[in-house]
Write a protein that holds these residues in place. Structure first.
Motif, mmCIF file in Angstrom:
data_model
loop_
_atom_site.group_PDB
_atom_site.id
_atom_site.type_symbol
_atom_site.label_atom_id
_atom_site.label_comp_id
_atom_site.label_asym_id
_atom_site.label_seq_id
_atom_site.Cartn_x
_atom_site.Cartn_y
_atom_site.Cartn_z
ATOM 1 N N GLU A 91 46.680 32.131 44.845
ATOM 2 C CA GLU A 91 45.536 32.761 45.505
ATOM 3 C C GLU A 91 44.233 32.440 44.774
ATOM 4 O OE1 GLU A 91 45.599 34.526 48.548
ATOM 5 O OE2 GLU A 91 47.532 33.481 48.451
ATOM 6 N N MET A 92 44.276 32.436 43.459
ATOM 7 C CA MET A 92 43.060 32.137 42.701
ATOM 8 C C MET A 92 42.623 30.681 42.896
ATOM 9 S SD MET A 92 42.020 34.946 41.323
ATOM 10 C CE MET A 92 42.627 35.729 42.842
ATOM 11 N N ALA A 93 43.608 29.786 43.105
ATOM 12 C CA ALA A 93 43.280 28.368 43.327
ATOM 13 C C ALA A 93 42.541 28.176 44.653
ATOM 14 C CB ALA A 93 44.552 27.526 43.310
ATOM 15 N N MET A 151 43.719 46.190 39.709
ATOM 16 C CA MET A 151 43.407 45.688 41.048
ATOM 17 C C MET A 151 42.603 46.704 41.858
ATOM 18 S SD MET A 151 43.513 43.091 42.971
ATOM 19 C CE MET A 151 44.745 41.960 42.321
ATOM 20 N N GLU A 152 42.790 47.969 41.594
ATOM 21 C CA GLU A 152 41.982 48.984 42.269
ATOM 22 C C GLU A 152 40.505 48.778 41.954
ATOM 23 O OE1 GLU A 152 43.222 52.975 41.594
ATOM 24 O OE2 GLU A 152 45.318 52.605 42.123
ATOM 25 N N GLN A 153 40.212 48.525 40.663
ATOM 26 C CA GLN A 153 38.835 48.282 40.250
ATOM 27 C C GLN A 153 38.316 46.962 40.825
ATOM 28 O OE1 GLN A 153 36.862 50.457 38.391
ATOM 29 N NE2 GLN A 153 35.246 49.020 39.028
ATOM 30 N N VAL A 154 39.171 45.947 40.822
ATOM 31 C CA VAL A 154 38.778 44.634 41.351
ATOM 32 C C VAL A 154 38.404 44.755 42.827
ATOM 33 C CG1 VAL A 154 39.635 42.329 41.963
ATOM 34 C CG2 VAL A 154 40.088 43.264 39.690
ATOM 35 N N ARG A 155 39.229 45.441 43.595
ATOM 36 C CA ARG A 155 38.967 45.564 45.031
ATOM 37 C C ARG A 155 37.706 46.376 45.291
ATOM 38 N NH1 ARG A 155 44.639 47.011 47.907
ATOM 39 N NH2 ARG A 155 43.364 46.688 49.786
ATOM 40 N N ASN A 161 30.198 43.097 45.159
ATOM 41 C CA ASN A 161 29.792 41.749 44.752
ATOM 42 C C ASN A 161 30.994 40.814 44.801
ATOM 43 O OD1 ASN A 161 26.982 42.390 43.763
ATOM 44 N ND2 ASN A 161 28.164 43.748 42.446
ATOM 45 N N ALA A 162 30.766 39.610 45.276
ATOM 46 C CA ALA A 162 31.847 38.622 45.309
ATOM 47 C C ALA A 162 32.222 38.232 43.881
ATOM 48 C CB ALA A 162 31.411 37.395 46.098
ATOM 49 N N LEU A 163 33.475 38.426 43.532
ATOM 50 C CA LEU A 163 33.941 38.126 42.181
ATOM 51 C C LEU A 163 34.510 36.712 42.108
ATOM 52 C CD1 LEU A 163 35.814 41.460 41.342
ATOM 53 C CD2 LEU A 163 33.491 40.822 40.698
ATOM 54 N N THR A 164 34.408 36.109 40.961
ATOM 55 C CA THR A 164 35.036 34.810 40.705
ATOM 56 C C THR A 164 36.432 35.054 40.125
ATOM 57 O OG1 THR A 164 34.217 34.709 38.444
ATOM 58 C CG2 THR A 164 32.784 33.812 40.184
ATOM 59 N N ALA A 170 38.904 38.854 33.868
ATOM 60 C CA ALA A 170 38.241 39.647 32.823
ATOM 61 C C ALA A 170 38.443 41.137 33.017
ATOM 62 C CB ALA A 170 36.750 39.329 32.806
ATOM 63 N N ARG A 171 38.820 41.563 34.212
ATOM 64 C CA ARG A 171 39.059 42.971 34.492
ATOM 65 C C ARG A 171 40.505 43.364 34.263
ATOM 66 N NH1 ARG A 171 34.556 41.575 36.974
ATOM 67 N NH2 ARG A 171 33.070 43.131 37.749
#
Length: 305
Positions: A91-93, A151-155, A161-164, A170-171
């Motif tokens: 998914e990251m790729a 993942m809760e924080q990431v979402r 903001n769109a995250l890389t 980093a989270r």
């Protein structure tokens, strides 16, 4: 007629006698204390040696790290984890090519993958002869729990903001650290299996602060891979590849003149170079094993097939 001592002279003599008595007493007390301390240290060292000897004896008697435990661990614990890890990196790729909606769906998908992985890991897996595998199982489960928490924080952040991919990683420091610790335990257990059933020599009591390329070449394969797993944990390198892939790349590098020409003196230098040049990939071990490890002895699990 004997001259009677003055009071001050008497007191001085008395103090000298007391001082000498205290000095002598202190000497013997100090000697007794040191003797007791030395004996305690010797007893502790002897007990540690006896425990190590008992551990080695158990290994040689095949009471620890039975191959059946590795088979159970692989299919019940490690295989789901490898599937989850691949899903994350896949998914990251694709991440940068996704629009905002697709990225949200991707995070939702990864959350579901983590939940399914955790469900698999929460099942009881009997590992009666493998204490390090039991610890690895626990740490891997904790790492996936940490992934879900992160993942809760990431979402939430992604909504603003769109995250890389780097920002997402980093989270997740707790997830990555727990995974790498568990991975280190897994590969130490395989090195323990190797020490008992292949090389028939006990594992070194501790890893050196740094491993030269000369030392690296002297280590048996699974111990080298444990060193690689330890280096990944120390450098906080949670990657799509596995420690055996890193081992294969290091072996290939130090076997040539290239390492010497590049001034590589130790394994840390080699790992930095390999990571900096993006030279390590998932599956490198299997791709290179026919050339490098045609006679390798390993537990009968798909990791080495």
């Amino acid at each position: 007629m004997t001259k009677r001592l003055k009071k001050s002279e008497f007191m001085m003599a008395y103090m000298i006698i007391i001082t000498l008595a205290c000095t002598v007493g202190g000497f013997f007390f100090g000697a007794h204390y040191m003797k007791t301390k030395i004996e305690a240290e010797r007893a502790a060292a002897l007990e540690a040696e006896q425990q190590e000897a008992m551990r080695d004896q158990q290994l040689k008697a095949q009471k620890l790290y039975n191959e059946q435990d590795f088979i159970r661990f692989y299919y019940s614990v490690y295989a789901p984890l490898l599937h989850f890890r691949q899903a994350h990196f896949d998914e990251m790729a694709k991440w940068n090519a996704m629009d905002k909606k697709e990225q949200a769906e991707s995070l939702k998908y990864l959350t579901k993958q983590a939940e399914e992985t955790l469900k698999a890991l929460e099942k009881n897996v009997p590992l009666p002869t493998s204490p390090l595998l039991i610890q690895a199982h626990s740490n891997f489960a904790n790492s996936v729990r940490a992934y879900l928490d992160s993942m809760e924080q990431v979402r939430s952040d992604q909504n603003s903001n769109a995250l890389t991919p780097a920002a997402i990683a980093a989270r997740m420091p707790l997830f990555q650290n727990s995974w790498l610790t568990a991975q280190e335990m897994l590969y130490r257990s395989i090195a323990a299996w190797e020490s008992a059933y292949v090389v028939k020599q006990p594992l070194p009591k501790s890893l050196p602060a740094s491993v030269t390329t000369g030392q690296w070449k002297q280590y048996p394969f699974h111990y080298r891979t444990y060193v690689a797993a330890t280096a990944m944990a120390k450098d906080k390198q949670w990657k799509s590849y596995s420690p055996e892939d890193l081992t294969a790349r290091i072996d290939s590098l130090v076997a040539t003149q290239d390492a010497q020409n590049l001034g590589i003196q130790d394994v840390a230098d080699a790992i930095r170079l390999l990571n900096a040049t993006d030279a390590i990939h998932p599956g490198d071990f299997k791709q290179m094993s026919g050339k490098l490890y045609s006679q390798l002895k390993a537990p009968e699990i798909p990791l080495y097939k």
